[in-house]
Design a protein around this motif. Structure first.
Motif, PDB file in Angstrom:
ATOM      1  N   PHE A  52      18.898  20.323 -27.497  1.00  0.00           N
ATOM      2  CA  PHE A  52      18.101  20.625 -26.308  1.00  0.00           C
ATOM      3  C   PHE A  52      18.002  22.150 -26.186  1.00  0.00           C
ATOM      4  O   PHE A  52      18.922  22.875 -26.558  1.00  0.00           O
ATOM      5  CB  PHE A  52      18.752  20.061 -25.040  1.00  0.00           C
ATOM      6  N   ILE A  53      16.874  22.610 -25.655  1.00  0.00           N
ATOM      7  CA  ILE A  53      16.660  24.040 -25.441  1.00  0.00           C
ATOM      8  C   ILE A  53      16.388  24.279 -23.967  1.00  0.00           C
ATOM      9  O   ILE A  53      15.477  23.662 -23.383  1.00  0.00           O
ATOM     10  CB  ILE A  53      15.489  24.567 -26.295  1.00  0.00           C
ATOM     11  N   LEU A  54      17.210  25.145 -23.369  1.00  0.00           N
ATOM     12  CA  LEU A  54      17.026  25.513 -21.966  1.00  0.00           C
ATOM     13  C   LEU A  54      16.323  26.861 -21.924  1.00  0.00           C
ATOM     14  O   LEU A  54      16.855  27.862 -22.424  1.00  0.00           O
ATOM     15  CB  LEU A  54      18.381  25.593 -21.250  1.00  0.00           C
ATOM     16  N   ASN A  55      15.124  26.883 -21.361  1.00  0.00           N
ATOM     17  CA  ASN A  55      14.318  28.105 -21.310  1.00  0.00           C
ATOM     18  C   ASN A  55      14.373  28.732 -19.917  1.00  0.00           C
ATOM     19  O   ASN A  55      14.485  28.031 -18.916  1.00  0.00           O
ATOM     20  CB  ASN A  55      12.862  27.798 -21.688  1.00  0.00           C
ATOM     21  N   GLY A  56      14.255  30.069 -19.888  1.00  0.00           N
ATOM     22  CA  GLY A  56      14.228  30.785 -18.616  1.00  0.00           C
ATOM     23  C   GLY A  56      15.450  30.520 -17.757  1.00  0.00           C
ATOM     24  O   GLY A  56      15.335  30.193 -16.575  1.00  0.00           O
ATOM     25  N   VAL A  57      16.616  30.661 -18.341  1.00  0.00           N
ATOM     26  CA  VAL A  57      17.846  30.308 -17.639  1.00  0.00           C
ATOM     27  C   VAL A  57      18.116  31.278 -16.486  1.00  0.00           C
ATOM     28  O   VAL A  57      17.702  32.444 -16.501  1.00  0.00           O
ATOM     29  CB  VAL A  57      19.040  30.318 -18.614  1.00  0.00           C
ATOM     30  N   THR A  58      18.791  30.770 -15.488  1.00  0.00           N
ATOM     31  CA  THR A  58      19.235  31.558 -14.333  1.00  0.00           C
ATOM     32  C   THR A  58      20.755  31.432 -14.221  1.00  0.00           C
ATOM     33  O   THR A  58      21.399  30.736 -15.010  1.00  0.00           O
ATOM     34  CB  THR A  58      18.569  31.072 -13.042  1.00  0.00           C
ATOM     35  N   LYS A  59      21.313  32.091 -13.203  1.00  0.00           N
ATOM     36  CA  LYS A  59      22.761  32.001 -13.018  1.00  0.00           C
ATOM     37  C   LYS A  59      23.193  30.590 -12.654  1.00  0.00           C
ATOM     38  O   LYS A  59      24.340  30.193 -12.912  1.00  0.00           O
ATOM     39  CB  LYS A  59      23.214  32.992 -11.955  1.00  0.00           C
ATOM     40  N   ASN A  60      22.294  29.808 -12.067  1.00  0.00           N
ATOM     41  CA  ASN A  60      22.620  28.419 -11.756  1.00  0.00           C
ATOM     42  C   ASN A  60      22.729  27.558 -13.007  1.00  0.00           C
ATOM     43  O   ASN A  60      23.231  26.428 -12.943  1.00  0.00           O
ATOM     44  CB  ASN A  60      21.572  27.824 -10.818  1.00  0.00           C
ATOM     45  N   THR A  61      22.249  28.069 -14.133  1.00  0.00           N
ATOM     46  CA  THR A  61      22.341  27.326 -15.391  1.00  0.00           C
ATOM     47  C   THR A  61      23.764  27.308 -15.926  1.00  0.00           C
ATOM     48  O   THR A  61      24.100  26.473 -16.768  1.00  0.00           O
ATOM     49  CB  THR A  61      21.380  27.925 -16.430  1.00  0.00           C
ATOM     50  N   THR A  62      24.604  28.218 -15.475  1.00  0.00           N
ATOM     51  CA  THR A  62      25.984  28.293 -15.952  1.00  0.00           C
ATOM     52  C   THR A  62      26.716  26.983 -15.658  1.00  0.00           C
ATOM     53  O   THR A  62      26.845  26.574 -14.507  1.00  0.00           O
ATOM     54  CB  THR A  62      26.729  29.461 -15.282  1.00  0.00           C
ATOM     55  N   ALA A  63      27.176  26.318 -16.715  1.00  0.00           N
ATOM     56  CA  ALA A  63      27.873  25.034 -16.567  1.00  0.00           C
ATOM     57  C   ALA A  63      28.291  24.556 -17.948  1.00  0.00           C
ATOM     58  O   ALA A  63      27.993  25.195 -18.968  1.00  0.00           O
ATOM     59  CB  ALA A  63      26.984  23.993 -15.885  1.00  0.00           C
ATOM     60  N   MET A  64      28.965  23.418 -17.973  1.00  0.00           N
ATOM     61  CA  MET A  64      29.299  22.760 -19.233  1.00  0.00           C
ATOM     62  C   MET A  64      28.313  21.625 -19.467  1.00  0.00           C
ATOM     63  O   MET A  64      28.137  20.753 -18.606  1.00  0.00           O
ATOM     64  CB  MET A  64      30.729  22.219 -19.234  1.00  0.00           C
ATOM     65  N   TYR A  65      27.686  21.621 -20.639  1.00  0.00           N
ATOM     66  CA  TYR A  65      26.658  20.634 -20.974  1.00  0.00           C
ATOM     67  C   TYR A  65      27.189  19.683 -22.047  1.00  0.00           C
ATOM     68  O   TYR A  65      27.845  20.116 -23.010  1.00  0.00           O
ATOM     69  CB  TYR A  65      25.386  21.328 -21.460  1.00  0.00           C
ATOM     70  N   THR A  66      26.871  18.410 -21.869  1.00  0.00           N
ATOM     71  CA  THR A  66      27.263  17.368 -22.817  1.00  0.00           C
ATOM     72  C   THR A  66      26.022  16.604 -23.244  1.00  0.00           C
ATOM     73  O   THR A  66      25.205  16.208 -22.401  1.00  0.00           O
ATOM     74  CB  THR A  66      28.268  16.393 -22.186  1.00  0.00           C
ATOM     75  N   CYS A  67      25.886  16.398 -24.550  1.00  0.00           N
ATOM     76  CA  CYS A  67      24.742  15.660 -25.088  1.00  0.00           C
ATOM     77  C   CYS A  67      25.240  14.345 -25.677  1.00  0.00           C
ATOM     78  O   CYS A  67      26.101  14.339 -26.566  1.00  0.00           O
ATOM     79  CB  CYS A  67      24.014  16.482 -26.152  1.00  0.00           C
ATOM     80  N   GLU A  68      24.699  13.254 -25.170  1.00  0.00           N
ATOM     81  CA  GLU A  68      25.060  11.922 -25.660  1.00  0.00           C
ATOM     82  C   GLU A  68      23.839  11.270 -26.308  1.00  0.00           C
ATOM     83  O   GLU A  68      22.693  11.569 -25.933  1.00  0.00           O
ATOM     84  CB  GLU A  68      25.577  11.044 -24.516  1.00  0.00           C
ATOM     85  N   ALA A  69      24.099  10.375 -27.273  1.00  0.00           N
ATOM     86  CA  ALA A  69      23.012   9.700 -27.995  1.00  0.00           C
ATOM     87  C   ALA A  69      23.307   8.215 -28.115  1.00  0.00           C
ATOM     88  O   ALA A  69      24.475   7.801 -28.179  1.00  0.00           O
ATOM     89  CB  ALA A  69      22.825  10.321 -29.375  1.00  0.00           C
ATOM     90  N   GLU A  70      22.229   7.424 -28.180  1.00  0.00           N
ATOM     91  CA  GLU A  70      22.328   5.976 -28.325  1.00  0.00           C
ATOM     92  C   GLU A  70      21.352   5.515 -29.403  1.00  0.00           C
ATOM     93  O   GLU A  70      20.196   5.954 -29.426  1.00  0.00           O
ATOM     94  CB  GLU A  70      22.017   5.278 -26.995  1.00  0.00           C
ATOM     95  N   ARG A  71      21.818   4.638 -30.279  1.00  0.00           N
ATOM     96  CA  ARG A  71      20.955   4.061 -31.306  1.00  0.00           C
ATOM     97  C   ARG A  71      20.290   2.804 -30.730  1.00  0.00           C
ATOM     98  O   ARG A  71      20.957   1.838 -30.377  1.00  0.00           O
ATOM     99  CB  ARG A  71      21.762   3.708 -32.556  1.00  0.00           C
ATOM    100  N   ILE A  72      18.960   2.833 -30.671  1.00  0.00           N
ATOM    101  CA  ILE A  72      18.208   1.716 -30.087  1.00  0.00           C
ATOM    102  C   ILE A  72      17.725   0.739 -31.160  1.00  0.00           C
ATOM    103  O   ILE A  72      17.793  -0.485 -30.990  1.00  0.00           O
ATOM    104  CB  ILE A  72      17.006   2.247 -29.292  1.00  0.00           C
ATOM    105  N   PHE A  73      17.243   1.288 -32.269  1.00  0.00           N
ATOM    106  CA  PHE A  73      16.725   0.448 -33.367  1.00  0.00           C
ATOM    107  C   PHE A  73      17.162   1.078 -34.690  1.00  0.00           C
ATOM    108  O   PHE A  73      17.138   2.306 -34.848  1.00  0.00           O
ATOM    109  CB  PHE A  73      15.197   0.371 -33.300  1.00  0.00           C
TER     110      PHE A  73
END
Length: 215
Positions: free
Chosen positions: A98-119
Motif C-alpha cells: 500500500f502507498i500512503l500519499n500526502g501524509v500528515t502528522k496524523n498518519t503516524t501509527a503502526m500499520y498492519t497488512c493482512e491478506a486472504e486467498r479467495i480463489f
C-alpha cells in the motif's frame, strides 16, 4: 561498608541492563521496521506476496481497518475509495504494498497488512502479516538513530560495570592485606599483657616491725 555499596550499585546496574536488553533486542528485529517520512510525502507499507489468482488485502491503522482491496489476476479493484491511498503489485516477484500519499502528522501509527486467498478454494488467510511503524515529521530522521543510542548505552554500561568490578577487587585486596599486617604486628601493650599472663600475680611482701619498750 564499601563492599555493601558496591553490591548495591552492581545490582542497580544489572536491573538497568535487564531493561536495556529488551530495548536492544527490539532493535535486532523483534520490533516492526520504522518508516521516517517528511510531511506531504509518500510512504510504502509492505503486504504479503500475491500467491493466488484472487486475493483480498486489508490495511489496518492500529486496530482500525482503513483500506480494503481485491486483486483478481493482477487486476486491482478498489472496494472502498480512500483519498491518498494506492495499491501496487510488482509483476516481477509478486510483491505487494500500500502507498500512503500526502501524509500528515496524523498518519503516524503502526500499520498492519493482512491478506486472504479467495480463489481457488478453500478460503484461506495468509499467516504472514507485515507491520510497519510510520513516523511523520517535519524532516526525516535516520532510521537507525534509536538503535545507535541503545548501543551507546550498552557500551557505557559495560564500562561502568568493569570499573566497579575492578574497584571492588582492589578494595578487597587492600582490606585483606591490612588485616594480615595488623594481626602480625607486636605492640608494647600486647607484650605487657603476655608477660603478666605468664609471670602470674606477685603479691608484695609485708615486713613486720618490733617496738622495744622499757618499763
Amino acid at each position: 561498608m564499601e563492599i555493601f555499596r558496591a553490591s548495591v550499585t552492581l545490582l542497580s546496574l544489572c536491573l538497568f541492563h535487564s531493561s536495556l536488553s529488551e530495548t536492544e533486542s527490539m532493535c535486532k528485529g523483534n520490533l516492526p521496521p520504522f518508516q521516517h517520512v517528511a510531511l506531504n510525502s509518500s510512504v510504502t507499507v509492505p503486504c504479503p506476496v500475491l500467491s493466488a489468482p484472487e486475493m483480498v488485502f486489508r490495511l489496518y491503522k492500529g486496530s482500525d481497518e482503513i483500506f480494503y482491496i481485491s486483486v483478481n489476476n493482477t487486476i486491482i479493484s478498489k472496494i472502498n475509495n480512500s483519498p491518498g491511498m494506492a495499491f501496487t503489485v510488482n509483476v516481477v516477484d509478486n510483491s505487494t504494498s500500500f502507498i500512503l500519499n500526502g501524509v500528515t502528522k496524523n498518519t503516524t501509527a503502526m500499520y498492519t497488512c493482512e491478506a486472504e486467498r479467495i480463489f481457488p478454494p478453500p478460503f484461506q488467510q495468509v499467516e504472514h502479516k507485515p507491520q510497519t511503524i510510520v513516523f511523520v515529521e517535519e524532516r526525516p530522521v535516520k532510521q537507525h538513530a534509536v538503535c545507535q543510542d541503545v548501543s551507546y548505552l550498552v557500551v557505557a554500561f559495560w564500562v561502568v560495570l568493569g570499573a566497579m568490578v575492578i574497584y571492588g577487587l582492589v578494595t578487597t585486596c587492600i582490606v585483606f592485606n591490612l588485616r594480615m599486617k595488623l594481626s602480625q604486628m607486636d605492640t608494647p601493650f600486647k607484650d605487657r599483657e603476655c608477660r603478666r599472663k605468664w609471670q602470674g600475680v606477685q603479691h608484695p611482701t609485708w615486713q613486720g616491725f618490733y617496738i622495744d619498750t622499757v618499763v
